[in-house]
Design a protein around this motif. Structure first.
Motif, mmCIF file in Angstrom:
data_model
loop_
_atom_site.group_PDB
_atom_site.id
_atom_site.type_symbol
_atom_site.label_atom_id
_atom_site.label_comp_id
_atom_site.label_asym_id
_atom_site.label_seq_id
_atom_site.Cartn_x
_atom_site.Cartn_y
_atom_site.Cartn_z
ATOM 1 N N ARG A 168 -11.807 -11.761 32.423
ATOM 2 C CA ARG A 168 -13.240 -11.730 32.148
ATOM 3 C C ARG A 168 -13.796 -10.383 32.572
ATOM 4 N NH1 ARG A 168 -15.251 -15.470 35.502
ATOM 5 N NH2 ARG A 168 -16.351 -13.985 36.802
ATOM 6 N N ALA A 169 -14.459 -9.714 31.640
ATOM 7 C CA ALA A 169 -15.078 -8.419 31.928
ATOM 8 C C ALA A 169 -16.571 -8.622 32.184
ATOM 9 C CB ALA A 169 -14.876 -7.470 30.752
ATOM 10 N N ASP A 170 -16.993 -8.258 33.374
ATOM 11 C CA ASP A 170 -18.397 -8.287 33.746
ATOM 12 C C ASP A 170 -18.774 -6.879 34.194
ATOM 13 O OD1 ASP A 170 -19.026 -11.113 33.427
ATOM 14 O OD2 ASP A 170 -17.667 -11.446 35.121
ATOM 15 N N PRO A 171 -20.063 -6.559 34.270
ATOM 16 C CA PRO A 171 -20.449 -5.225 34.725
ATOM 17 C C PRO A 171 -19.844 -4.918 36.098
ATOM 18 C CG PRO A 171 -22.345 -6.358 33.782
ATOM 19 C CD PRO A 171 -21.220 -7.369 33.872
ATOM 20 N N GLY A 172 -19.053 -3.875 36.165
ATOM 21 C CA GLY A 172 -18.488 -3.412 37.429
ATOM 22 C C GLY A 172 -17.225 -4.104 37.897
ATOM 23 N N VAL A 173 -16.753 -5.134 37.169
ATOM 24 C CA VAL A 173 -15.567 -5.856 37.634
ATOM 25 C C VAL A 173 -14.822 -6.522 36.478
ATOM 26 C CG1 VAL A 173 -16.791 -8.011 38.142
ATOM 27 C CG2 VAL A 173 -14.699 -7.458 39.378
ATOM 28 N N LEU A 174 -13.501 -6.448 36.556
ATOM 29 C CA LEU A 174 -12.618 -7.187 35.660
ATOM 30 C C LEU A 174 -11.967 -8.278 36.501
ATOM 31 C CD1 LEU A 174 -11.161 -7.608 32.958
ATOM 32 C CD2 LEU A 174 -9.511 -5.858 33.671
ATOM 33 N N THR A 175 -12.204 -9.536 36.148
ATOM 34 C CA THR A 175 -11.682 -10.667 36.902
ATOM 35 C C THR A 175 -10.455 -11.233 36.201
ATOM 36 O OG1 THR A 175 -13.916 -11.191 37.656
ATOM 37 C CG2 THR A 175 -12.250 -12.917 37.890
ATOM 38 N N LEU A 176 -9.378 -11.419 36.969
ATOM 39 C CA LEU A 176 -8.121 -11.953 36.460
ATOM 40 C C LEU A 176 -7.850 -13.291 37.142
ATOM 41 C CD1 LEU A 176 -6.024 -8.709 37.018
ATOM 42 C CD2 LEU A 176 -7.281 -9.337 34.959
ATOM 43 N N ARG A 177 -7.360 -14.250 36.375
ATOM 44 C CA ARG A 177 -6.991 -15.560 36.931
ATOM 45 C C ARG A 177 -5.621 -15.928 36.385
ATOM 46 N NH1 ARG A 177 -9.800 -20.612 38.568
ATOM 47 N NH2 ARG A 177 -8.531 -22.343 37.842
ATOM 48 N N ALA A 178 -4.627 -15.936 37.253
ATOM 49 C CA ALA A 178 -3.254 -16.266 36.866
ATOM 50 C C ALA A 178 -2.990 -17.723 37.204
ATOM 51 C CB ALA A 178 -2.268 -15.367 37.606
ATOM 52 N N GLU A 179 -2.355 -18.445 36.282
ATOM 53 C CA GLU A 179 -2.027 -19.851 36.488
ATOM 54 C C GLU A 179 -0.588 -20.087 36.062
ATOM 55 O OE1 GLU A 179 -4.912 -22.609 34.766
ATOM 56 O OE2 GLU A 179 -6.251 -20.916 34.507
ATOM 57 N N ALA A 180 0.165 -20.777 36.898
ATOM 58 C CA ALA A 180 1.553 -21.107 36.587
ATOM 59 C C ALA A 180 1.927 -22.399 37.311
ATOM 60 C CB ALA A 180 2.486 -19.974 37.002
ATOM 61 N N PRO A 181 2.922 -23.123 36.793
ATOM 62 C CA PRO A 181 3.295 -24.388 37.416
ATOM 63 C C PRO A 181 4.072 -24.237 38.717
ATOM 64 C CG PRO A 181 4.667 -23.972 35.502
ATOM 65 C CD PRO A 181 3.626 -22.899 35.536
ATOM 66 N N ASP A 182 4.643 -23.046 38.959
ATOM 67 C CA ASP A 182 5.430 -22.870 40.179
ATOM 68 C C ASP A 182 5.259 -21.453 40.730
ATOM 69 O OD1 ASP A 182 7.201 -21.158 38.692
ATOM 70 O OD2 ASP A 182 8.332 -22.926 38.062
ATOM 71 N N GLU A 205 7.456 -19.121 41.402
ATOM 72 C CA GLU A 205 8.200 -18.081 40.685
ATOM 73 C C GLU A 205 7.436 -17.601 39.452
ATOM 74 O OE1 GLU A 205 12.289 -17.567 38.090
ATOM 75 O OE2 GLU A 205 12.199 -19.175 39.577
ATOM 76 N N GLY A 206 6.912 -18.536 38.674
ATOM 77 C CA GLY A 206 6.141 -18.175 37.486
ATOM 78 C C GLY A 206 4.871 -17.425 37.844
ATOM 79 N N LEU A 207 4.203 -17.859 38.906
ATOM 80 C CA LEU A 207 2.965 -17.195 39.329
ATOM 81 C C LEU A 207 3.260 -15.764 39.769
ATOM 82 C CD1 LEU A 207 -0.086 -17.595 39.713
ATOM 83 C CD2 LEU A 207 0.412 -18.196 42.084
ATOM 84 N N HIS A 208 4.292 -15.595 40.567
ATOM 85 C CA HIS A 208 4.650 -14.255 41.043
ATOM 86 C C HIS A 208 5.017 -13.343 39.866
ATOM 87 C CE1 HIS A 208 6.092 -11.125 43.682
ATOM 88 N NE2 HIS A 208 7.242 -11.130 43.033
ATOM 89 N N ARG A 209 5.775 -13.869 38.930
ATOM 90 C CA ARG A 209 6.176 -13.096 37.747
ATOM 91 C C ARG A 209 4.950 -12.672 36.936
ATOM 92 N NH1 ARG A 209 10.022 -15.889 33.238
ATOM 93 N NH2 ARG A 209 10.224 -14.120 31.846
ATOM 94 N N LEU A 210 4.008 -13.593 36.757
ATOM 95 C CA LEU A 210 2.779 -13.312 36.017
ATOM 96 C C LEU A 210 1.924 -12.285 36.749
ATOM 97 C CD1 LEU A 210 1.088 -14.053 33.547
ATOM 98 C CD2 LEU A 210 0.146 -15.949 34.864
#
Length: 123
Positions: A57-71, A73-78
Motif C-alpha cells: 500500500r502506497a500512502d504519502p511518505g510511506v510504502l507499507t508491506l504485509r507478508a503472509e505465509a502459512p509457515d 520458512e515461507g514467511l522468511h523466504r517472502l
C-alpha cells in the motif's frame, strides 16, 4: 497464517510499488520457477506466490508491506525476496526494509534478520 509487516519511508511510495510489481512480473517471465501472480494499481499491489503473498500500500511518505505465509520458512523466504527487490529498485533513495516479527497462528519462533544465516545468528 503468519504475518510480518514493514513500513518503508519514501516520498515515492507509489513509484516504488509499481516498480517492484513490474520487476517481479518481469523476473517471473524470465525464470518460471520464480513466477508470481502480481496485480497492482498506483497505490495498491499484491504479489502472490504458491507459498505466500505480500500486499503493498502506497500512502504519502510511506510504502507499507504485509507478508503472509502459512509457515516460518515461507514467511522468511517472502520477506527476503520482497526486501531484496525493493531495496534494489530503491537503491537511489537508499530504501531499507525492516520487518516486524510475525504474528498469527502458533507460537512465535525466534527471528533472524533478513539475510542472517544459522552460523552468524548466534554471535
Amino acid at each position: 497464517m503468519l504475518i510480518a509487516e514493514a513500513s518503508v519511508a519514501t516520498e515515492r511510495s507509489g513509484r516504488y510499488l509499481v516498480q517492484l510489481c513490474r520487476h517481479v512480473t518481469k523476473v517471473g517471465r524470465a525464470h518460471p520457477q520464480l513466477q508470481a501472480h502480481v496485480e497492482w494499481s498506483d497505490d495498491r499491489g499484491v504479489i502472490s506466490f504458491d507459498w505466500g503473498r505480500c500486499t503493498l500500500r502506497a500512502d504519502p511518505g510511506v510504502l507499507t508491506l504485509r507478508a503472509e505465509a502459512p509457515d516460518e520458512e515461507g514467511l522468511h523466504r517472502l520477506e527476503q525476496r520482497v526486501a531484496e527487490k525493493l531495496e534494489q529498485v530503491g537503491r537511489r533513495d537508499q530504501l531499507t526494509v525492516t520487518w516486524t516479527p510475525p504474528r498469527g497462528a502458533g507460537e512465535h519462533l525466534p527471528r533472524r534478520p533478513a539475510g542472517a544465516t544459522e552460523d552468524n545468528a548466534h554471535g
